[in-house]
Design a protein around this motif. Structure first.
Motif, short mmCIF file in Angstrom:
data_model
loop_
_atom_site.label_atom_id
_atom_site.label_comp_id
_atom_site.label_asym_id
_atom_site.label_seq_id
_atom_site.Cartn_x
_atom_site.Cartn_y
_atom_site.Cartn_z
N SER A 133 0.77 -1.29 -0.02
CA SER A 133 0.05 0.12 -0.09
C SER A 133 0.97 1.11 0.01
N ASN A 134 0.62 2.28 -1.03
CA ASN A 134 1.11 3.45 -0.64
C ASN A 134 0.21 4.27 0.28
N VAL A 135 0.93 4.52 1.38
CA VAL A 135 0.35 5.17 2.31
C VAL A 135 1.10 6.71 2.56
N GLY A 136 1.37 7.26 1.57
CA GLY A 136 2.42 8.40 1.61
C GLY A 136 1.45 9.59 1.31
N THR A 137 1.84 10.86 1.01
CA THR A 137 1.33 11.98 0.90
C THR A 137 1.49 12.70 -0.47
N ALA A 138 2.44 12.25 -1.16
CA ALA A 138 2.73 12.70 -2.53
C ALA A 138 3.39 12.09 -3.49
N TRP A 139 4.12 11.13 -3.21
CA TRP A 139 5.11 10.50 -4.22
C TRP A 139 4.42 9.13 -4.49
N SER A 140 4.06 8.98 -5.78
CA SER A 140 4.44 7.52 -6.32
C SER A 140 5.45 6.99 -6.39
N PHE A 141 5.61 5.76 -6.34
CA PHE A 141 6.72 4.85 -6.25
C PHE A 141 6.63 3.64 -7.19
N ASN A 142 7.93 3.34 -7.52
CA ASN A 142 8.29 1.86 -8.31
C ASN A 142 8.63 0.92 -7.06
N PHE A 143 8.07 -0.21 -7.13
CA PHE A 143 8.38 -1.23 -6.34
C PHE A 143 9.03 -2.48 -6.92
N LYS A 144 10.18 -3.12 -6.48
CA LYS A 144 10.77 -4.09 -6.88
C LYS A 144 11.35 -4.96 -5.78
N ILE A 145 11.72 -6.20 -6.11
CA ILE A 145 12.34 -7.04 -5.05
C ILE A 145 14.03 -7.52 -6.08
N GLN A 146 14.84 -7.41 -5.53
CA GLN A 146 16.06 -7.74 -6.45
C GLN A 146 15.92 -9.40 -6.60
N ASN A 147 16.44 -9.41 -7.94
CA ASN A 147 16.34 -11.02 -8.57
C ASN A 147 15.09 -11.75 -8.41
N HIS A 148 13.86 -11.19 -7.81
CA HIS A 148 12.50 -12.02 -7.92
C HIS A 148 11.62 -11.43 -8.89
N GLN A 149 10.75 -12.13 -9.29
CA GLN A 149 9.70 -11.80 -10.15
C GLN A 149 8.53 -11.70 -9.23
N MET A 150 7.65 -10.86 -9.57
CA MET A 150 6.22 -10.68 -9.01
C MET A 150 5.11 -11.11 -9.70
N VAL A 151 4.05 -11.80 -9.39
CA VAL A 151 2.80 -12.08 -9.90
C VAL A 151 1.85 -11.29 -9.37
N LEU A 152 1.15 -10.31 -10.05
CA LEU A 152 0.22 -9.43 -9.81
C LEU A 152 -0.99 -10.23 -9.59
N VAL A 153 -1.80 -10.34 -8.45
CA VAL A 153 -3.03 -11.00 -8.28
C VAL A 153 -4.26 -10.31 -7.81
N GLU A 154 -3.93 -9.11 -7.55
CA GLU A 154 -5.07 -8.17 -6.93
C GLU A 154 -4.74 -6.82 -6.59
N THR A 155 -6.00 -5.83 -6.50
CA THR A 155 -5.70 -4.63 -6.26
C THR A 155 -7.04 -4.12 -5.89
N GLU A 156 -6.98 -3.67 -4.63
CA GLU A 156 -8.14 -3.11 -3.77
C GLU A 156 -9.65 -3.72 -4.11
N GLY A 157 -9.43 -4.95 -4.06
CA GLY A 157 -10.49 -5.89 -3.93
C GLY A 157 -10.91 -6.49 -5.05
N SER A 158 -10.04 -6.32 -6.10
CA SER A 158 -10.49 -6.95 -7.41
C SER A 158 -9.11 -7.80 -7.78
N TYR A 159 -9.62 -9.34 -8.03
CA TYR A 159 -8.55 -10.25 -8.47
C TYR A 159 -8.41 -9.78 -10.02
N THR A 160 -6.93 -9.76 -10.28
CA THR A 160 -6.47 -9.22 -11.80
C THR A 160 -6.14 -10.43 -12.48
N ASN A 161 -6.18 -10.24 -13.76
CA ASN A 161 -5.35 -11.31 -14.58
C ASN A 161 -3.93 -11.20 -14.05
#
Length: 584
Positions: free
Chosen positions: A230-258
């Protein structure tokens, strides 16, 4: 222990909510007691003596871990020195905007007082957050994670992960929030000065030499984990990543995604995502990085948040340079990624029927709003505005005025335009009609030079389109109406537009706002009044038993007790419809 309300903490329980619906469902009551206080800590790497808003001594605040249809009771004791409200970002408050926790729906909880929120996670699943909604307090914390889990009878479209992690990531001012708030009448602070740091779960960057604490996430090789970001900040969007690991997107704010595989993910202010990460690398430690968008921050900057993914048998600390991230000024990358996030049409979510059974392919629009976010100079002071109207917060909550006097003396419905701009900037109480059970199209236009985020309480957005420049009706031909993702907060890129649909089946008074704190605080918001004249509580909940009064409806002080007169009768078990806050 003193509770607000007429003698009871709220007798509206799970059974009551079930009585309002025709179908049989299962839910539980969750009772929480929060003591909200201000503490002063030193935060590294800036070594600044900071003011934090804590909940039960925690920063960030405690997890609310609910399941679909649960009823959550949060008894908030305000131990800070100014009024306080909490809002539940993304929880739709079905038929019950009385619990939304913003200035247009609720009287604030005064210092040394307490009040109990009671809300239901009706027909929802997913990853959300909560935070203070008034007085610029979010800049001092008070935020925390909110999960809504699937009921056991509803299948989840991915195997159960080994564990789940909540990542609350957000920017942070070096100065105390009251000092920053006091500078909002200064053009530089209002328009040009941004937060100094990026915190991950309240901790500074692992990379900074002065950081004494950082956030580790412990994993076992071969297992898969769910990260709720969750981005709980006040101003900045951010890019999120984990070194050497892929992420599989599955959900956003109550919706399951492709499910799509990502090397990194842009998360904008107010947004939440779930990704699956498999610990499939050598047993070591790896960087987790949150880097600000549209910033020249370098890897050793305190504005780059760094935590650590720690394999349980690792003996090698994370070292070396941070992994590279996308060009923060490459908005086309971010836009293309946003367009690739689509709704999973075949899976159920809160209900067993597929998400795609409710779609926008052939909807008939009842309304179109074109809302332009911009700056505005009014009487020599800096503001933010919607269609050149900067929202003026009245002393009386709009919902309270709507209920007691049909809004008279507090706001004038539809006073300001919703598809064009005032010629001159003005301040005013901006309340617009939303047609009940109608489809609304909202086109957000961003005249600012940074990424904006828009949020509508009470509903989900079908995100149908993005574009550059001015929007015209011909651009509807570019919309994705087949599988647009549904979410509560959507980004709008500088000089661009974002189009969403929403089905207004949830009567109430709903805040439509920029999620950027300065913008929200300085007027980039309005309210959408969705009205159903049917008094049946199955259509809209009546006021809560512990409803607070304020503003034009400030309760009269109780007369002094006289020994020569009979004392007032005790409150009934059912409570009254109106109440004062109790002091402990």
């Amino acid at each position: 222990m003193a509770f607000s309300g007429a003698g009871h903490p709220r007798l509206i329980l799970c059974a009551y909510f079930l009585s309002l619906v025709l179908t049989v469902a299962h839910c539980n009551d969750i009772f929480l007691e929060w003591h909200v206080a201000v503490v002063n800590w030193t935060i590294t790497p800036k070594h600044a003596y900071q003011t934090f808003i804590t909940i039960n001594g925690k920063f960030p605040g405690p997890l609310i871990n609910a399941t679909t249809d649960d009823v959550v009771h949060v008894n908030v004791f305000n131990d800070i020195d100014e009024p306080l409200l909490f809002t539940w970002n993304g929880i739709q408050q079905r038929l019950n905007s009385w619990e939304d926790g913003v200035s247009g729906t609720n009287c604030a909880i005064q210092p040394k007082m307490n009040w109990t929120y009671v809300f239901q996670t009706k027909d929802q699943i997913g990853s959300f957050s909560y935070f203070p909604s008034i007085n610029f307090q979010k800049a001092a914390g008070g935020f925390g994670p909110l999960r809504v889990n699937n009921r056991n009878v509803i299948s989840v479209p991915f195997p159960k992960p080994e564990a789940e992690f909540d990542l609350l990531i957000g920017d942070w001012y070096q100065r105390r929030y009251k000092e920053v708030r006091s500078q909002m009448d200064n053009d530089d602070w209002a328009y040009h000065i941004f937060p100094d740091m990026m915190l991950i779960n309240g901790m500074g960057s692992y990379m900074h030499p002065d950081t004494t604490w950082h956030e580790p996430f412990n994993v076992t090789q071969g297992n898969t984990y769910r990260f709720r970001i969750s981005n709980v900040g006040t101003a900045w969007s951010f890019n999120f990543k984990i070194q050497n690991h892929q992420m599989v997107l599955v959900e956003t704010e109550g919706s399951y995604t492709n499910q799509i595989s990502l090397d990194s993910l842009d998360v904008h202010v107010g947004q939440s995502y779930s990704v699956l990460v498999t610990a499939d690398q050598n047993q070591s430690d790896y960087y987790i990085v949150a880097s600000p968008k549209m910033s020249n921050a370098t890897s050793n900057s305190s504005l780059v948040g760094v935590a650590v993914l720690h394999y349980d048998n690792s003996t090698a600390p994370a070292s070396g340079p941070l992994p590279s991230w996308p060009d923060p000024f490459d908005l086309q990358f971010s836009l293309n990624q946003a367009k690739s996030i689509k709704w999973n049409l075949t899976t159920g979510a809160a209900r067993p029927n597929p998400q795609g059974s409710f779609n926008v392919t052939n909807v008939t629009l009842s309304q179109t709003f074109i809302l332009r976010g911009s700056t505005a100079e009014i009487n020599g002071a800096p503001y933010y505005a919607v269609n050149n109207v900067s929202y003026l917060t009245p002393d009386t909550p709009l919902k309270l005025a709507d209920h007691l006097t049909n809004g008279t003396g507090v706001y004038q419905l539809d006073q300001f335009p919703v598809n064009s701009s005032n010629f001159n900037p003005v301040r005013g109480v901006f309340v617009a009609t939303g047609i009940h059970k109608g489809w609304i199209e909202i086109v957000f236009k961003n005249d600012l030079d940074f990424i904006d985020s828009w949020h509508l309480d009470g509903f989900g957005f079908f995100v149908v389109g993005f574009g550059d420049g001015e929007w015209t009706s011909e651009l509807r031909s570019t919309y994705n109406t087949y599988d647009p993702v549904v979410r509560s907060t959507v980004q709008v890129y500088p000089g661009g537009w974002t189009a969403v649909y929403a089905y207004l089946d949830n009567p109430g008074m709903w805040n439509l706002r920029s999620q950027l704190l300065k913008n929200w605080y300085l007027g980039q918001q309005l309210y959408l009044r969705v009205y159903d004249s049917d008094p049946d509580p199955a259509k809209e909940s009546p006021p809560p038993q512990n409803l607070l009064l304020c503003g034009n409806f400030q309760p009269s002080p109780s007369p002094p007790f006289s020994p020569f007169t009979a004392p007032p009768p005790p409150p009934s078990k059912s409570g009254g419809t109106l109440s004062k806050q109790l002091e402990w």
